[in-house]
Design a protein around this motif. Sequence first.
Motif, PDB file in Angstrom:
ATOM      1  N   VAL A 201      55.393 -52.134  25.726  1.00 40.07           N
ATOM      2  CA  VAL A 201      54.307 -51.167  25.861  1.00 40.07           C
ATOM      3  C   VAL A 201      53.821 -50.724  24.487  1.00 40.07           C
ATOM      4  CG1 VAL A 201      53.727 -48.829  26.641  1.00 40.07           C
ATOM      5  CG2 VAL A 201      55.006 -50.375  28.154  1.00 40.07           C
ATOM      6  N   GLU A 202      54.735 -50.511  23.557  1.00 38.89           N
ATOM      7  CA  GLU A 202      54.355 -50.036  22.223  1.00 38.89           C
ATOM      8  C   GLU A 202      53.455 -51.031  21.503  1.00 38.89           C
ATOM      9  OE1 GLU A 202      57.937 -49.401  20.073  1.00 38.89           O
ATOM     10  OE2 GLU A 202      58.709 -51.434  20.414  1.00 38.89           O
ATOM     11  N   ASP A 203      53.617 -52.339  21.793  1.00 38.10           N
ATOM     12  CA  ASP A 203      52.770 -53.350  21.165  1.00 38.10           C
ATOM     13  C   ASP A 203      51.322 -53.224  21.631  1.00 38.10           C
ATOM     14  OD1 ASP A 203      55.027 -54.499  19.895  1.00 38.10           O
ATOM     15  OD2 ASP A 203      55.509 -55.582  21.744  1.00 38.10           O
ATOM     16  N   ILE A 204      51.142 -52.823  22.877  1.00 37.17           N
ATOM     17  CA  ILE A 204      49.799 -52.653  23.435  1.00 37.17           C
ATOM     18  C   ILE A 204      49.190 -51.331  22.995  1.00 37.17           C
ATOM     19  CG2 ILE A 204      48.504 -52.354  25.582  1.00 37.17           C
ATOM     20  CD1 ILE A 204      50.419 -54.342  26.875  1.00 37.17           C
ATOM     21  N   VAL A 205      49.971 -50.284  23.103  1.00 36.40           N
ATOM     22  CA  VAL A 205      49.487 -48.941  22.758  1.00 36.40           C
ATOM     23  C   VAL A 205      49.014 -48.879  21.303  1.00 36.40           C
ATOM     24  CG1 VAL A 205      50.228 -46.550  22.407  1.00 36.40           C
ATOM     25  CG2 VAL A 205      50.847 -47.758  24.504  1.00 36.40           C
ATOM     26  N   ALA A 206      49.697 -49.613  20.431  1.00 37.94           N
ATOM     27  CA  ALA A 206      49.357 -49.587  19.009  1.00 37.94           C
ATOM     28  C   ALA A 206      47.933 -50.065  18.747  1.00 37.94           C
ATOM     29  CB  ALA A 206      50.350 -50.451  18.228  1.00 37.94           C
ATOM     30  N   ASN A 207      47.400 -50.913  19.643  1.00 41.09           N
ATOM     31  CA  ASN A 207      46.058 -51.469  19.465  1.00 41.09           C
ATOM     32  C   ASN A 207      44.995 -50.719  20.271  1.00 41.09           C
ATOM     33  OD1 ASN A 207      46.893 -53.607  17.732  1.00 41.09           O
ATOM     34  ND2 ASN A 207      47.725 -54.677  19.515  1.00 41.09           N
ATOM     35  N   ASN A 208      45.399 -49.739  21.043  1.00 41.91           N
ATOM     36  CA  ASN A 208      44.463 -48.947  21.840  1.00 41.91           C
ATOM     37  C   ASN A 208      44.105 -47.653  21.124  1.00 41.91           C
ATOM     38  OD1 ASN A 208      44.104 -50.615  24.008  1.00 41.91           O
ATOM     39  ND2 ASN A 208      45.600 -49.609  25.323  1.00 41.91           N
ATOM     40  N   GLN A 209      42.960 -47.095  21.484  1.00 35.54           N
ATOM     41  CA  GLN A 209      42.651 -45.746  21.049  1.00 35.54           C
ATOM     42  C   GLN A 209      43.546 -44.766  21.824  1.00 35.54           C
ATOM     43  OE1 GLN A 209      38.556 -44.817  19.817  1.00 35.54           O
ATOM     44  NE2 GLN A 209      37.933 -46.533  21.123  1.00 35.54           N
ATOM     45  N   LYS A 210      43.636 -43.543  21.318  1.00 34.60           N
ATOM     46  CA  LYS A 210      44.571 -42.570  21.889  1.00 34.60           C
ATOM     47  C   LYS A 210      43.803 -41.324  22.348  1.00 34.60           C
ATOM     48  CE  LYS A 210      48.757 -39.952  20.599  1.00 34.60           C
ATOM     49  NZ  LYS A 210      49.614 -39.542  19.464  1.00 34.60           N
ATOM     50  N   PRO A 211      43.256 -41.379  23.552  1.00 36.86           N
ATOM     51  CA  PRO A 211      42.468 -40.237  24.036  1.00 36.86           C
ATOM     52  C   PRO A 211      43.362 -39.037  24.354  1.00 36.86           C
ATOM     53  CG  PRO A 211      42.719 -41.858  25.777  1.00 36.86           C
ATOM     54  CD  PRO A 211      43.315 -42.467  24.541  1.00 36.86           C
ATOM     55  N   GLU A 212      42.968 -37.872  23.833  1.00 38.82           N
ATOM     56  CA  GLU A 212      43.708 -36.665  24.164  1.00 38.82           C
ATOM     57  C   GLU A 212      42.831 -35.431  23.950  1.00 38.82           C
ATOM     58  OE1 GLU A 212      46.675 -35.054  21.202  1.00 38.82           O
ATOM     59  OE2 GLU A 212      46.646 -37.174  20.573  1.00 38.82           O
ATOM     60  N   VAL A 213      43.055 -34.442  24.775  1.00 35.64           N
ATOM     61  CA  VAL A 213      42.386 -33.142  24.653  1.00 35.64           C
ATOM     62  C   VAL A 213      43.446 -32.065  24.878  1.00 35.64           C
ATOM     63  CG1 VAL A 213      40.125 -33.981  25.435  1.00 35.64           C
ATOM     64  CG2 VAL A 213      41.778 -33.119  27.116  1.00 35.64           C
ATOM     65  N   SER A 214      43.100 -30.839  24.520  1.00 38.11           N
ATOM     66  CA  SER A 214      43.996 -29.712  24.787  1.00 38.11           C
ATOM     67  C   SER A 214      43.658 -29.110  26.152  1.00 38.11           C
ATOM     68  CB  SER A 214      43.845 -28.648  23.702  1.00 38.11           C
ATOM     69  OG  SER A 214      42.585 -28.005  23.824  1.00 38.11           O
ATOM     70  N   PRO A 215      44.550 -28.334  26.730  1.00 42.30           N
ATOM     71  CA  PRO A 215      44.261 -27.717  28.031  1.00 42.30           C
ATOM     72  C   PRO A 215      43.002 -26.851  28.017  1.00 42.30           C
ATOM     73  CG  PRO A 215      46.583 -27.539  27.526  1.00 42.30           C
ATOM     74  CD  PRO A 215      45.923 -28.036  26.284  1.00 42.30           C
ATOM     75  N   ASP A 216      42.656 -26.275  26.854  1.00 45.62           N
ATOM     76  CA  ASP A 216      41.512 -25.377  26.761  1.00 45.62           C
ATOM     77  C   ASP A 216      40.233 -26.075  26.323  1.00 45.62           C
ATOM     78  OD1 ASP A 216      43.031 -23.122  27.527  1.00 45.62           O
ATOM     79  OD2 ASP A 216      43.775 -22.896  25.475  1.00 45.62           O
ATOM     80  N   SER A 217      40.276 -27.390  26.159  1.00 47.59           N
ATOM     81  CA  SER A 217      39.057 -28.124  25.792  1.00 47.59           C
ATOM     82  C   SER A 217      38.023 -27.981  26.895  1.00 47.59           C
ATOM     83  CB  SER A 217      39.372 -29.603  25.567  1.00 47.59           C
ATOM     84  OG  SER A 217      40.236 -29.795  24.472  1.00 47.59           O
ATOM     85  N   ASP A 218      36.748 -27.688  26.479  1.00 48.33           N
ATOM     86  CA  ASP A 218      35.729 -27.545  27.520  1.00 48.33           C
ATOM     87  C   ASP A 218      35.413 -28.914  28.125  1.00 48.33           C
ATOM     88  OD1 ASP A 218      33.340 -28.828  26.258  1.00 48.33           O
ATOM     89  OD2 ASP A 218      33.580 -27.207  24.802  1.00 48.33           O
ATOM     90  N   ILE A 219      34.842 -28.876  29.296  1.00 51.30           N
ATOM     91  CA  ILE A 219      34.689 -30.094  30.098  1.00 51.30           C
ATOM     92  C   ILE A 219      33.801 -31.122  29.417  1.00 51.30           C
ATOM     93  CG2 ILE A 219      32.694 -29.475  31.526  1.00 51.30           C
ATOM     94  CD1 ILE A 219      36.045 -31.071  32.649  1.00 51.30           C
ATOM     95  N   LYS A 220      32.823 -30.645  28.619  1.00 55.76           N
ATOM     96  CA  LYS A 220      31.968 -31.591  27.901  1.00 55.76           C
ATOM     97  C   LYS A 220      32.786 -32.427  26.922  1.00 55.76           C
ATOM     98  CE  LYS A 220      27.996 -31.951  24.806  1.00 55.76           C
ATOM     99  NZ  LYS A 220      26.934 -31.239  24.050  1.00 55.76           N
ATOM    100  N   ASN A 221      33.675 -31.775  26.198  1.00 48.48           N
ATOM    101  CA  ASN A 221      34.527 -32.502  25.251  1.00 48.48           C
ATOM    102  C   ASN A 221      35.462 -33.479  25.972  1.00 48.48           C
ATOM    103  OD1 ASN A 221      33.429 -31.248  23.011  1.00 48.48           O
ATOM    104  ND2 ASN A 221      34.937 -29.578  23.011  1.00 48.48           N
ATOM    105  N   VAL A 222      35.901 -33.080  27.153  1.00 44.30           N
ATOM    106  CA  VAL A 222      36.765 -33.964  27.947  1.00 44.30           C
ATOM    107  C   VAL A 222      36.000 -35.227  28.322  1.00 44.30           C
ATOM    108  CG1 VAL A 222      38.002 -34.227  30.120  1.00 44.30           C
ATOM    109  CG2 VAL A 222      38.171 -32.075  28.839  1.00 44.30           C
ATOM    110  N   ILE A 223      34.765 -35.054  28.806  1.00 42.61           N
ATOM    111  CA  ILE A 223      33.949 -36.205  29.215  1.00 42.61           C
ATOM    112  C   ILE A 223      33.645 -37.096  28.019  1.00 42.61           C
ATOM    113  CG2 ILE A 223      31.705 -36.898  30.152  1.00 42.61           C
ATOM    114  CD1 ILE A 223      31.779 -34.345  31.860  1.00 42.61           C
ATOM    115  N   VAL A 224      33.335 -36.494  26.887  1.00 44.23           N
ATOM    116  CA  VAL A 224      33.050 -37.269  25.676  1.00 44.23           C
ATOM    117  C   VAL A 224      34.285 -38.057  25.239  1.00 44.23           C
ATOM    118  CG1 VAL A 224      32.547 -37.088  23.204  1.00 44.23           C
ATOM    119  CG2 VAL A 224      31.207 -35.759  24.850  1.00 44.23           C
ATOM    120  N   GLU A 225      35.453 -37.440  25.313  1.00 45.79           N
ATOM    121  CA  GLU A 225      36.694 -38.117  24.919  1.00 45.79           C
ATOM    122  C   GLU A 225      36.970 -39.330  25.813  1.00 45.79           C
ATOM    123  OE1 GLU A 225      40.347 -38.305  22.507  1.00 45.79           O
ATOM    124  OE2 GLU A 225      38.266 -37.627  22.283  1.00 45.79           O
ATOM    125  N   ILE A 226      36.795 -39.146  27.106  1.00 40.98           N
ATOM    126  CA  ILE A 226      37.000 -40.266  28.034  1.00 40.98           C
ATOM    127  C   ILE A 226      36.006 -41.378  27.746  1.00 40.98           C
ATOM    128  CG2 ILE A 226      36.847 -40.979  30.451  1.00 40.98           C
ATOM    129  CD1 ILE A 226      37.882 -38.203  31.224  1.00 40.98           C
TER     130      ILE A 226
END
Length: 321
Positions: A201-226
Amino acid sequence: MSDTKAILDLAKKTILTESAAIHNLGSFLNEEFAHAISCIISSKGRVVISGIGKSAIIASKIVATLNSTGTPSIFMHAADAIHGDLGTIQENDVVICISKSGNTPEIKMLVPLIKRGQNKLIAITGNIDSFLAQQADFTLNTFVEKEACPNNLAPTTSTTAQLVMGDALAICLLELKGFSSNDFAKYHPGGALGKRLYLRVEDIVANNQKPEVSPDSDIKNVIVEISEKMLGVTAVVENEEIVGVVTDGDIRRMLNKYDHINGLTAKDVMSLHPKTIETEVLAIKALELMQKKGISQLLAVQGKKYMGIVHLHNLINEGIL
């Protein structure tokens, strides 16, 4: 329709003829086979396999099988051996000669030369009374009553029997040497088969982007991150630990549920207890978990720490699925 039936009947007859011959091979196994296995295992050299005609092709395949399962082997064509390639055979090598009749001119010339070098000789032949069988240290009987060829001429059933005997040798050697799936991966690093055995799994994850937000991130930022990370999901992370996940599906459900989304945050729409997988786990295990749970991505973790995403598309691109 009658032509189709005739073709299918002939094909079935061929298969049944060969399967009956293979089934009969078991009755020919005796102490000679066990001694041959012991001889190979105790040898400090390689296995050199030789043959002529169609038997040479079978010999080449058996060499490939032995090499891939931990028994160093090399192919030597019987005709070439008596014209300069005899030097292929080294002092500690064990030689296997394959011949249906055991009496071909090339084999009759080759066998005394092998014996002169004092190498152990294993015969795979359909004629235990042949010159090859009588000269060999160990003889493996691959007798067949008839070829699948209607004229009983083209090597078909006989070469199948030779191939199966070679497989029996390879599997016995594999088991006795304790050859594991990890060992197998060392010899098959390329292609989908190798990746199933070593890609983590680590070999694959290393080549992927890492999407993350905080619990308080507004929904627009969540949609943009996805959207920007293009994995159809984002982890909701607090103090490097996963507290939830927001997927494309969660966004669609949010739009159905709320007339106004201003003021919503990640924690309002996230799903709790997302499926995770440790980074050191084999990627094939990630696939199995996705299939079992009916999902297309997993959050990768190292202990409790969020490390990234492994997506079904990654596994498809790697050829694992």
